[in-house]
Enzyme design. Structure first.
Site, PDB file in Angstrom:
ATOM      1  N   GLU A  44       0.857  -1.192   0.000  1.00 40.05           N
ATOM      2  CA  GLU A  44       0.000   0.000   0.000  1.00 40.05           C
ATOM      3  C   GLU A  44       0.889   1.237   0.000  1.00 40.05           C
ATOM      4  OE1 GLU A  44      -2.455   0.647   3.545  1.00 40.05           O
ATOM      5  OE2 GLU A  44      -3.837   1.875   2.372  1.00 40.05           O
ATOM      6  N   LYS A 114     -10.000   1.585  -2.678  1.00 41.81           N
ATOM      7  CA  LYS A 114     -10.307   1.190  -1.302  1.00 41.81           C
ATOM      8  C   LYS A 114     -11.744   1.585  -0.957  1.00 41.81           C
ATOM      9  CE  LYS A 114      -8.257   1.720   3.295  1.00 41.81           C
ATOM     10  NZ  LYS A 114      -7.327   2.533   4.095  1.00 41.81           N
ATOM     11  N   CYS A 155      -5.883  -2.706   2.753  1.00 42.46           N
ATOM     12  CA  CYS A 155      -5.713  -2.423   4.183  1.00 42.46           C
ATOM     13  C   CYS A 155      -6.987  -2.638   5.004  1.00 42.46           C
ATOM     14  CB  CYS A 155      -5.142  -1.023   4.361  1.00 42.46           C
ATOM     15  SG  CYS A 155      -4.366  -0.788   5.978  1.00 42.46           S
TER      16      CYS A 155
END
Ligand SMILES: *[C@@H]1O[C@H](CO)[C@@H](O)[C@H](O)[C@H]1NC(C)=O
Length: 279
Positions: A44, A114, A155
């Protein structure tokens, strides 16, 4: 016959020099190819320091920006699939935290934004609001490479079991999450969540973190790892820059799914997890 996909998880050191960060990623892609990798996954936020104050400055368009062009070229030259970690993506007036995937000809294969932004505000303790600068993606992302269906998350997306479950239902055998847990949540949950997603969904789970930098404003836990469909950690890095090489074996997926038939024995007459389409 053993069917497998050779992957490399590259735990890059990330600094404040964007061009250097991208050059290091390109170099590692070629190194991974030399060691036999067919798919190379990056961490990331590998071209920018992690933090809301940096995203505006480091953001670029996907796929026309400089990082995209460099990764696409590296993928084609090395002849590998590149799961391009994440970059701050600019799209009109919005910014997203985005993972772009390049096939072995350098063509854009998938793009995941995301979907769960991390926002917390604990008075007198910690305030961290990604939503102050980022917009959330609004779809799940899967792609096919060398006959294997792969799902993407970023994440905090890892904490949402429904998302992983739906990607498994759609045929994924491997989920890849570029992520950067911190020094509190890393030791507590990083490995646990990877194993949970793997054992619940009977598939391979790969997490790719940046290397730890004690001087950074956000200190990442590191410990990129791979978990097999039994829930066993088959490889894990320390916190320093390194690469994890492994083979994703589809036989293990079938073996676990046939020996523990939870996929067939869910009581969908009582409960279910479903994907909704957002217009
Ligand atoms: C890491 O994140 C957790 C969860 O938001 C927070 O409680 C903690 O203070 C953070 N730790 C560090 C070292 O930044």
């Amino acid at each position: 016959m053993k069917r497998g996909l050779k992957i490399a998880l590259v735990q890059l050191a990330v600094g404040s020099d964007k061009a250097k960060n991208v050059a290091a990623a390109v170099q590692e892609i070629h190194k991974a190819k030399e060691k036999g990798a067919q798919l190379v996954a990056l961490p990331e936020c590998f071209n920018s320091p992690y933090g809301t104050k940096y995203f505006e400055e480091y953001a670029e368009e996907v796929p026309s920006g400089e990082t995209s062009r460099a990764l696409s070229k590296a993928a084609a030259e090395a002849g590998v699939c590149v799961v391009g970690g994440t970059v701050p993506e600019r799209c009109g007036s919005r910014l997203y935290n985005t993972c772009a995937v390049w096939d072995s000809n350098g063509k854009l294969l998938a793009q995941h934004r995301k979907i769960h932004l991390f926002d917390i505000d604990i008075p007198n303790k910690i305030t961290f609001k990604e939503s102050e600068v980022l917009s959330p993606g609004d779809q799940l992302t899967t792609f096919q490479f060398n006959g294997i269906k792969i799902g993407l998350g970023i994440c905090y997306d890892l904490r949402f079991c429904e998302m992983a479950h739906i990607m498994a239902k759609e045929g994924c055998s491997l989920l890849i999450y570029p992520g950067a847990f911190n020094m509190t949540t890393g030791p507590k949950h990083w490995q646990l969540l990877a194993r949970a997603r793997a054992v619940d969904n009977q598939l391979w789970v790969a997490l790719v973190s940046p290397a730890r930098d004690q001087t950074a404003s956000y200190v990442a836990w590191g410990h990129s790892l791979l978990v097999d469909p039994w829930g066993a950690v088959t490889g894990q890095l320390e916190h320093v820059p390194d690469a994890l090489h492994a083979t994703i074996d589809l036989n293990t997926v079938e073996e676990v799914r046939s020996q523990i038939p939870i996929r067939m024995q869910r009581r969908t007459d009582i409960y279910d997890t479903v994907k909704k389409s957002k217009q």
